[in-house]
Design a protein around this motif. Sequence first.
Motif, PDB file in Angstrom:
ATOM      1  N   PRO A 125      41.355  49.122  47.732  1.00 10.45           N
ATOM      2  CA  PRO A 125      42.248  48.697  46.644  1.00 10.45           C
ATOM      3  C   PRO A 125      43.221  47.611  47.091  1.00 10.45           C
ATOM      4  O   PRO A 125      43.498  46.668  46.328  1.00 10.45           O
ATOM      5  CB  PRO A 125      42.976  49.987  46.276  1.00 10.45           C
ATOM      6  CG  PRO A 125      42.025  51.076  46.635  1.00 10.45           C
ATOM      7  CD  PRO A 125      41.341  50.598  47.880  1.00 10.45           C
ATOM      8  N   THR A 126      43.725  47.725  48.303  1.00  5.48           N
ATOM      9  CA  THR A 126      44.663  46.717  48.814  1.00  5.48           C
ATOM     10  C   THR A 126      44.005  45.350  48.913  1.00  5.48           C
ATOM     11  O   THR A 126      44.631  44.320  48.615  1.00  5.48           O
ATOM     12  CB  THR A 126      45.210  47.135  50.188  1.00  5.48           C
ATOM     13  OG1 THR A 126      45.873  48.399  50.060  1.00  5.48           O
ATOM     14  CG2 THR A 126      46.192  46.107  50.727  1.00  5.48           C
ATOM     15  N   LEU A 127      42.735  45.318  49.319  1.00 10.72           N
ATOM     16  CA  LEU A 127      42.011  44.045  49.395  1.00 10.72           C
ATOM     17  C   LEU A 127      41.916  43.404  48.019  1.00 10.72           C
ATOM     18  O   LEU A 127      42.139  42.191  47.873  1.00 10.72           O
ATOM     19  CB  LEU A 127      40.612  44.274  49.971  1.00 10.72           C
ATOM     20  CG  LEU A 127      39.717  43.034  50.012  1.00 10.72           C
ATOM     21  CD1 LEU A 127      40.259  42.015  51.023  1.00 10.72           C
ATOM     22  CD2 LEU A 127      38.281  43.413  50.373  1.00 10.72           C
ATOM     23  N   HIS A 128      41.599  44.182  46.996  1.00  8.22           N
ATOM     24  CA  HIS A 128      41.496  43.625  45.645  1.00  8.22           C
ATOM     25  C   HIS A 128      42.844  43.111  45.155  1.00  8.22           C
ATOM     26  O   HIS A 128      42.917  42.045  44.533  1.00  8.22           O
ATOM     27  CB  HIS A 128      40.968  44.693  44.689  1.00  8.22           C
ATOM     28  CG  HIS A 128      39.538  45.062  44.920  1.00  8.22           C
ATOM     29  ND1 HIS A 128      38.525  44.131  45.028  1.00  8.22           N
ATOM     30  CD2 HIS A 128      38.940  46.280  45.071  1.00  8.22           C
ATOM     31  CE1 HIS A 128      37.373  44.745  45.224  1.00  8.22           C
ATOM     32  NE2 HIS A 128      37.598  46.039  45.254  1.00  8.22           N
ATOM     33  N   LEU A 129      43.906  43.837  45.441  1.00  4.26           N
ATOM     34  CA  LEU A 129      45.244  43.399  45.045  1.00  4.26           C
ATOM     35  C   LEU A 129      45.628  42.115  45.775  1.00  4.26           C
ATOM     36  O   LEU A 129      46.150  41.167  45.160  1.00  4.26           O
ATOM     37  CB  LEU A 129      46.254  44.503  45.347  1.00  4.26           C
ATOM     38  CG  LEU A 129      47.729  44.180  45.095  1.00  4.26           C
ATOM     39  CD1 LEU A 129      47.972  43.841  43.631  1.00  4.26           C
ATOM     40  CD2 LEU A 129      48.617  45.354  45.522  1.00  4.26           C
ATOM     41  N   ALA A 130      45.345  42.067  47.065  1.00  2.63           N
ATOM     42  CA  ALA A 130      45.722  40.906  47.876  1.00  2.63           C
ATOM     43  C   ALA A 130      44.924  39.662  47.486  1.00  2.63           C
ATOM     44  O   ALA A 130      45.488  38.563  47.367  1.00  2.63           O
ATOM     45  CB  ALA A 130      45.519  41.222  49.355  1.00  2.63           C
ATOM     46  N   THR A 131      43.620  39.800  47.287  1.00  2.00           N
ATOM     47  CA  THR A 131      42.798  38.628  46.956  1.00  2.00           C
ATOM     48  C   THR A 131      43.115  38.099  45.560  1.00  2.00           C
ATOM     49  O   THR A 131      43.106  36.886  45.336  1.00  2.00           O
ATOM     50  CB  THR A 131      41.305  38.959  47.073  1.00  2.00           C
ATOM     51  OG1 THR A 131      41.006  40.125  46.278  1.00  2.00           O
ATOM     52  CG2 THR A 131      40.918  39.227  48.521  1.00  2.00           C
ATOM     53  N   ALA A 132      43.392  39.005  44.626  1.00  2.00           N
ATOM     54  CA  ALA A 132      43.756  38.554  43.280  1.00  2.00           C
ATOM     55  C   ALA A 132      45.068  37.792  43.311  1.00  2.00           C
ATOM     56  O   ALA A 132      45.202  36.714  42.695  1.00  2.00           O
ATOM     57  CB  ALA A 132      43.863  39.756  42.338  1.00  2.00           C
ATOM     58  N   THR A 133      46.039  38.308  44.043  1.00  2.14           N
ATOM     59  CA  THR A 133      47.334  37.633  44.150  1.00  2.14           C
ATOM     60  C   THR A 133      47.200  36.304  44.861  1.00  2.14           C
ATOM     61  O   THR A 133      47.776  35.286  44.434  1.00  2.14           O
ATOM     62  CB  THR A 133      48.335  38.533  44.901  1.00  2.14           C
ATOM     63  OG1 THR A 133      48.430  39.801  44.226  1.00  2.14           O
ATOM     64  CG2 THR A 133      49.701  37.887  44.963  1.00  2.14           C
ATOM     65  N   ALA A 134      46.404  36.285  45.943  1.00  2.81           N
ATOM     66  CA  ALA A 134      46.211  35.049  46.706  1.00  2.81           C
ATOM     67  C   ALA A 134      45.528  33.980  45.859  1.00  2.81           C
ATOM     68  O   ALA A 134      45.885  32.794  45.928  1.00  2.81           O
ATOM     69  CB  ALA A 134      45.389  35.336  47.966  1.00  2.81           C
ATOM     70  N   SER A 135      44.546  34.382  45.056  1.00  4.73           N
ATOM     71  CA  SER A 135      43.854  33.426  44.188  1.00  4.73           C
ATOM     72  C   SER A 135      44.815  32.819  43.183  1.00  4.73           C
ATOM     73  O   SER A 135      44.805  31.605  42.935  1.00  4.73           O
ATOM     74  CB  SER A 135      42.705  34.125  43.461  1.00  4.73           C
ATOM     75  OG  SER A 135      42.063  33.255  42.560  1.00  4.73           O
ATOM     76  N   MET A 136      45.673  33.643  42.618  1.00  2.00           N
ATOM     77  CA  MET A 136      46.638  33.176  41.620  1.00  2.00           C
ATOM     78  C   MET A 136      47.651  32.220  42.256  1.00  2.00           C
ATOM     79  O   MET A 136      47.956  31.151  41.702  1.00  2.00           O
ATOM     80  CB  MET A 136      47.341  34.375  41.003  1.00  2.00           C
ATOM     81  CG  MET A 136      48.192  34.072  39.799  1.00  2.00           C
ATOM     82  SD  MET A 136      48.760  35.612  39.027  1.00  2.00           S
ATOM     83  CE  MET A 136      49.588  36.391  40.429  1.00  2.00           C
ATOM     84  N   VAL A 137      48.150  32.583  43.433  1.00  2.00           N
ATOM     85  CA  VAL A 137      49.127  31.732  44.121  1.00  2.00           C
ATOM     86  C   VAL A 137      48.491  30.415  44.550  1.00  2.00           C
ATOM     87  O   VAL A 137      49.065  29.329  44.355  1.00  2.00           O
ATOM     88  CB  VAL A 137      49.717  32.470  45.336  1.00  2.00           C
ATOM     89  CG1 VAL A 137      50.559  31.528  46.183  1.00  2.00           C
ATOM     90  CG2 VAL A 137      50.547  33.667  44.890  1.00  2.00           C
ATOM     91  N   ALA A 138      47.282  30.490  45.141  1.00  2.00           N
ATOM     92  CA  ALA A 138      46.602  29.276  45.594  1.00  2.00           C
ATOM     93  C   ALA A 138      46.287  28.351  44.432  1.00  2.00           C
ATOM     94  O   ALA A 138      46.452  27.131  44.514  1.00  2.00           O
ATOM     95  CB  ALA A 138      45.318  29.651  46.336  1.00  2.00           C
ATOM     96  N   GLY A 139      45.841  28.929  43.317  1.00  2.00           N
ATOM     97  CA  GLY A 139      45.542  28.115  42.152  1.00  2.00           C
ATOM     98  C   GLY A 139      46.775  27.417  41.606  1.00  2.00           C
ATOM     99  O   GLY A 139      46.718  26.247  41.203  1.00  2.00           O
ATOM    100  N   THR A 140      47.898  28.123  41.609  1.00  2.00           N
ATOM    101  CA  THR A 140      49.153  27.523  41.140  1.00  2.00           C
ATOM    102  C   THR A 140      49.567  26.365  42.048  1.00  2.00           C
ATOM    103  O   THR A 140      49.980  25.292  41.565  1.00  2.00           O
ATOM    104  CB  THR A 140      50.264  28.583  41.109  1.00  2.00           C
ATOM    105  OG1 THR A 140      49.868  29.652  40.236  1.00  2.00           O
ATOM    106  CG2 THR A 140      51.569  27.994  40.607  1.00  2.00           C
TER     107      THR A 140
END
Length: 409
Positions: free
Chosen positions: A54-69
């Motif tokens: 679960p932590t991996l899914h939370l981290a990758t989703a957040t990282a994708s959003m931050v990187a995209g921004t």
Amino acid sequence: MTVINQEPLAVHRNDVVEQDPRQSMTVLPGILQYPLTIFTGKALSRQKSLRWTPTLHLATATASMVAGTLVGILGQVLGGAFLLLLLPGWAMTLHGMRNLRMMVYHQCSHRNMYRSRRPDRAIGHAISSLLVIQNFQRYSREHVSDHHATHHMTLQDPTVQAFLVSLDMRPGMTRRQMWRRLLGKLVSPRFHFAFAVSRVRSFSKESARSEKVCALALYGTALAATVLTGTWQVLLVVWFVPLVPLFQISNTLRLCVKHTFPEPGLEDRRSRAYFASLTNAIFIGDRVPPAALPAGRRALAWARWTLRMLFVHAPSRYLVLTGDTVVHDYHHRHPRAEDWSNYIFVRRLDAEEAAAAGDRNRPPYHEVWGLAPAISHVFDSLAAADAEEFDVHRLKSVSKRELFAAFDD
């Protein structure tokens, strides 16, 4: 349209054996097999789990959003040809948003994320505040009571209400009519405005104080900072484009593949087999070209296959059917599964066991390949549904604005 009722390695049709699309991809190099599993959403029978958490899914989703921004900000600031960076920026931001909403937020509502009330609720509050979606308390209550109970795919189910009222679709309409209505909604400013207003309303109604404070802090700070620095256009273009119209387009397309409508006249409305029949896996990809084709035709077929994978199926998987939405059927069979984070692999194991069991309480899984065929499959089920059972006039007392909250289900 490829619809498969079990988990075989091949589909038999008119005495011709056609390989399952995922199995056909085993002709490609071994190094591509795990990426193809993630891409298609379907694991090969002997593949070992990647042991996601679960932590991996939370981290990758957040990282994708931050990187995209950050990519979007770079393109907006540099201008000129660099504005093209907005496209991958929007895509990465939207991908992160959708994974946070459709996977992390959803599992938090079932108290599955960390299987503890406090952290799951805190994460849920943070996500609802950031994405301005139906507040966590109300979503958790309505999702479990109306969507995961005997009301599933009845007039009391928010998914059904969204189809009948928000999308204005009815039993008896043709597939073509429903596609026209869907595409019209996706490009309608009125639809998107009503959707956005509903998101604000469904967030604010019954939301916890912590959610309100978090939302005000996030958006108040961002607005003040951009106004003071004269960069408010960046906020609108980089953040609000994926947050509002793109998020809502993805959300609407996802709604249209979640569940099929029950066949008219069914007497069995309570068994596991019945509930299982209303949800399909939606896998992504096409069968690879047959090796028996002549060299010239085979080259053209491979070029077409590659282009479809890149420009049809990849956007579907990355922007609409994100995370575990490809195997939503597993969730409806096991809503409290502890190993949900390994969704691709646990679904495969459960499907293999169900196919071998021959048990009415463990019916075979169903699958559809491709986003557009999956939408058509749902539209066909609505077209054939009982018009009296799904009569929209029985929903007169339901607020149309509030019904947009059902898209978050």
